[in-house]
Design a protein around this motif. Sequence first.
Motif, PDB file in Angstrom:
ATOM      1  N   LEU A  23      86.876  64.321 144.667  1.00 42.03           N
ATOM      2  CA  LEU A  23      85.614  63.675 144.866  1.00 42.03           C
ATOM      3  C   LEU A  23      84.445  63.815 143.734  1.00 42.03           C
ATOM      4  O   LEU A  23      84.294  65.126 143.340  1.00 42.03           O
ATOM      5  CB  LEU A  23      85.071  64.022 146.139  1.00 42.03           C
ATOM      6  N   THR A  24      83.815  63.000 143.388  1.00 46.36           N
ATOM      7  CA  THR A  24      82.676  63.109 142.753  1.00 46.36           C
ATOM      8  C   THR A  24      81.602  62.725 143.491  1.00 46.36           C
ATOM      9  O   THR A  24      81.565  61.432 144.006  1.00 46.36           O
ATOM     10  CB  THR A  24      82.516  62.150 141.299  1.00 46.36           C
ATOM     11  N   LEU A  25      80.727  63.614 143.870  1.00 50.36           N
ATOM     12  CA  LEU A  25      79.424  63.510 144.803  1.00 50.36           C
ATOM     13  C   LEU A  25      78.265  63.628 144.285  1.00 50.36           C
ATOM     14  O   LEU A  25      78.029  64.086 143.297  1.00 50.36           O
ATOM     15  CB  LEU A  25      79.669  64.650 145.753  1.00 50.36           C
ATOM     16  N   PHE A  26      77.469  62.939 144.876  1.00 52.51           N
ATOM     17  CA  PHE A  26      75.869  63.101 144.430  1.00 52.51           C
ATOM     18  C   PHE A  26      75.088  63.587 145.662  1.00 52.51           C
ATOM     19  O   PHE A  26      74.971  63.133 146.883  1.00 52.51           O
ATOM     20  CB  PHE A  26      75.152  61.803 143.702  1.00 52.51           C
ATOM     21  N   SER A  27      74.831  64.935 145.496  1.00 54.27           N
ATOM     22  CA  SER A  27      73.966  65.773 146.878  1.00 54.27           C
ATOM     23  C   SER A  27      72.626  65.639 146.729  1.00 54.27           C
ATOM     24  O   SER A  27      72.061  65.857 145.597  1.00 54.27           O
ATOM     25  CB  SER A  27      74.554  66.958 147.071  1.00 54.27           C
ATOM     26  N   LEU A  28      72.134  65.494 147.913  1.00 55.70           N
ATOM     27  CA  LEU A  28      70.604  65.696 147.824  1.00 55.70           C
ATOM     28  C   LEU A  28      70.113  67.239 147.308  1.00 55.70           C
ATOM     29  O   LEU A  28      69.245  67.292 146.437  1.00 55.70           O
ATOM     30  CB  LEU A  28      70.146  65.697 149.455  1.00 55.70           C
ATOM     31  N   GLU A  29      71.054  68.226 147.800  1.00 54.51           N
ATOM     32  CA  GLU A  29      70.582  69.764 147.218  1.00 54.51           C
ATOM     33  C   GLU A  29      70.834  69.939 145.816  1.00 54.51           C
ATOM     34  O   GLU A  29      70.121  70.949 145.500  1.00 54.51           O
ATOM     35  CB  GLU A  29      71.409  70.636 148.373  1.00 54.51           C
ATOM     36  N   ASP A  30      72.025  69.783 145.320  1.00 51.60           N
ATOM     37  CA  ASP A  30      72.622  70.097 144.094  1.00 51.60           C
ATOM     38  C   ASP A  30      72.721  69.038 143.286  1.00 51.60           C
ATOM     39  O   ASP A  30      73.583  69.183 141.925  1.00 51.60           O
ATOM     40  CB  ASP A  30      73.815  70.882 144.281  1.00 51.60           C
ATOM     41  N   GLY A  31      72.566  67.750 143.193  1.00 52.39           N
ATOM     42  CA  GLY A  31      72.875  66.614 142.376  1.00 52.39           C
ATOM     43  C   GLY A  31      74.193  66.561 142.172  1.00 52.39           C
ATOM     44  O   GLY A  31      75.080  66.309 143.325  1.00 52.39           O
ATOM     45  N   LYS A  32      74.760  66.065 141.131  1.00 52.52           N
ATOM     46  CA  LYS A  32      76.265  65.814 140.950  1.00 52.52           C
ATOM     47  C   LYS A  32      77.336  67.107 141.147  1.00 52.52           C
ATOM     48  O   LYS A  32      77.062  68.195 140.459  1.00 52.52           O
ATOM     49  CB  LYS A  32      76.672  65.152 139.646  1.00 52.52           C
ATOM     50  N   ILE A  33      78.109  66.832 142.246  1.00 56.17           N
ATOM     51  CA  ILE A  33      79.333  67.886 142.417  1.00 56.17           C
ATOM     52  C   ILE A  33      80.716  67.240 142.323  1.00 56.17           C
ATOM     53  O   ILE A  33      80.798  66.324 142.702  1.00 56.17           O
ATOM     54  CB  ILE A  33      79.209  68.519 143.751  1.00 56.17           C
ATOM     55  N   ARG A  34      81.455  68.055 141.786  1.00 54.30           N
ATOM     56  CA  ARG A  34      83.070  67.495 141.940  1.00 54.30           C
ATOM     57  C   ARG A  34      83.774  68.677 142.826  1.00 54.30           C
ATOM     58  O   ARG A  34      83.504  69.720 142.649  1.00 54.30           O
ATOM     59  CB  ARG A  34      83.734  67.698 140.231  1.00 54.30           C
ATOM     60  N   ALA A  35      84.322  67.932 143.752  1.00 57.40           N
ATOM     61  CA  ALA A  35      85.029  68.875 144.697  1.00 57.40           C
ATOM     62  C   ALA A  35      86.292  68.264 145.090  1.00 57.40           C
ATOM     63  O   ALA A  35      86.455  67.160 145.160  1.00 57.40           O
ATOM     64  CB  ALA A  35      84.196  69.085 145.809  1.00 57.40           C
ATOM     65  N   VAL A  36      87.252  69.256 145.531  1.00 62.11           N
ATOM     66  CA  VAL A  36      88.255  68.727 146.363  1.00 62.11           C
ATOM     67  C   VAL A  36      88.727  68.464 147.762  1.00 62.11           C
ATOM     68  O   VAL A  36      88.047  69.457 148.368  1.00 62.11           O
ATOM     69  CB  VAL A  36      89.784  69.589 145.687  1.00 62.11           C
ATOM     70  N   ALA A  37      89.029  67.331 148.233  1.00 62.34           N
ATOM     71  CA  ALA A  37      89.103  67.217 149.683  1.00 62.34           C
ATOM     72  C   ALA A  37      90.428  67.461 149.887  1.00 62.34           C
ATOM     73  O   ALA A  37      91.436  66.253 149.759  1.00 62.34           O
ATOM     74  CB  ALA A  37      88.617  65.729 150.178  1.00 62.34           C
ATOM     75  N   ARG A  38      90.924  68.509 150.570  1.00 68.25           N
ATOM     76  CA  ARG A  38      92.256  68.623 150.823  1.00 68.25           C
ATOM     77  C   ARG A  38      92.581  67.917 152.061  1.00 68.25           C
ATOM     78  O   ARG A  38      92.074  67.944 152.911  1.00 68.25           O
ATOM     79  CB  ARG A  38      92.396  70.290 151.196  1.00 68.25           C
ATOM     80  N   GLY A  39      93.745  67.262 151.757  1.00 63.96           N
ATOM     81  CA  GLY A  39      94.517  66.647 152.838  1.00 63.96           C
ATOM     82  C   GLY A  39      93.807  65.094 153.045  1.00 63.96           C
ATOM     83  O   GLY A  39      94.257  64.579 154.001  1.00 63.96           O
TER      84      GLY A  39
END
Length: 256
Positions: A23-39
């Motif tokens: 996932l490429t996310l845009f969060s309120l707290e940290d801006g852009k984050i790339r993270a794995v969503a397992r399953g």
Amino acid sequence: MNSYRAEALVLKSQDLNEADKLLTLFSLEDGKIRAVARGARRSRNRLLAPSQPFSHSHLLLFPGKGLDTVSQGEITESFRSLREDLTKMVFSSYAAELVDEFSQERDKSPAVFYLLLEFFRFLSQDKPPEIGLRFFQLQLLTSVGFRPELGQCVNCGAVLDGGAKSAPPAFSPALGGVLCPRCSREAEKVMGLSAGGLASLQFLLTATWPTLSRFRPQPEQMAELERLLEAYIDERLEKRPRAREFLHLAVKPDEI
Ligand SMILES: [Zn+2]
């Protein structure tokens, strides 16, 4: 390392392998984050819904050596209609791509987070997508430090009073704003700017989502805004956003 919470919008959701999503996310707290969503590719997985493109969720993440991992997610707004309606999907994808392209990872910007969230809400409420997009683009450019200069010539600094007798200014995507008539004769790659086009840009720079309903441009003004803003964005990004192609397929003139 400690887990952390994030209120986030999904900009992009890619298959990583048979079970997981990147996932490429845009969060309120940290801006852009790339993270794995397992399953998250499995049909009954609890991360399936929060991993859908454009969804608005509250997440719990764990930092990893490379990518972080989403461990829990709770949907706040699914924005399902943005994935099911082709026109809405194209506009949402384009907005998400612009946020992705104009932001660095972990560069916090609550203004950009709320701008994208409000654009998704605007689209999901069946409001005119192209008007929303032009407003979104100008506000995004402003938030990331590329607000176009409309009040004075970007080459010589002459104040443009916009009086009825003055020759119309021109717009330079490369220099990032308007040029006085004298400078526009010498500069390269200058675009014409009508009085209506300039007024539209000025309105959109100071509008808010609630006041946007007062914006009733003529089709030729919308076409001019499109040309100017897309050229300006390409100049800042040094490329053409991918989702732009689909936008042209999805927009019909009578839908503006
Ligand atoms: Zn000038």
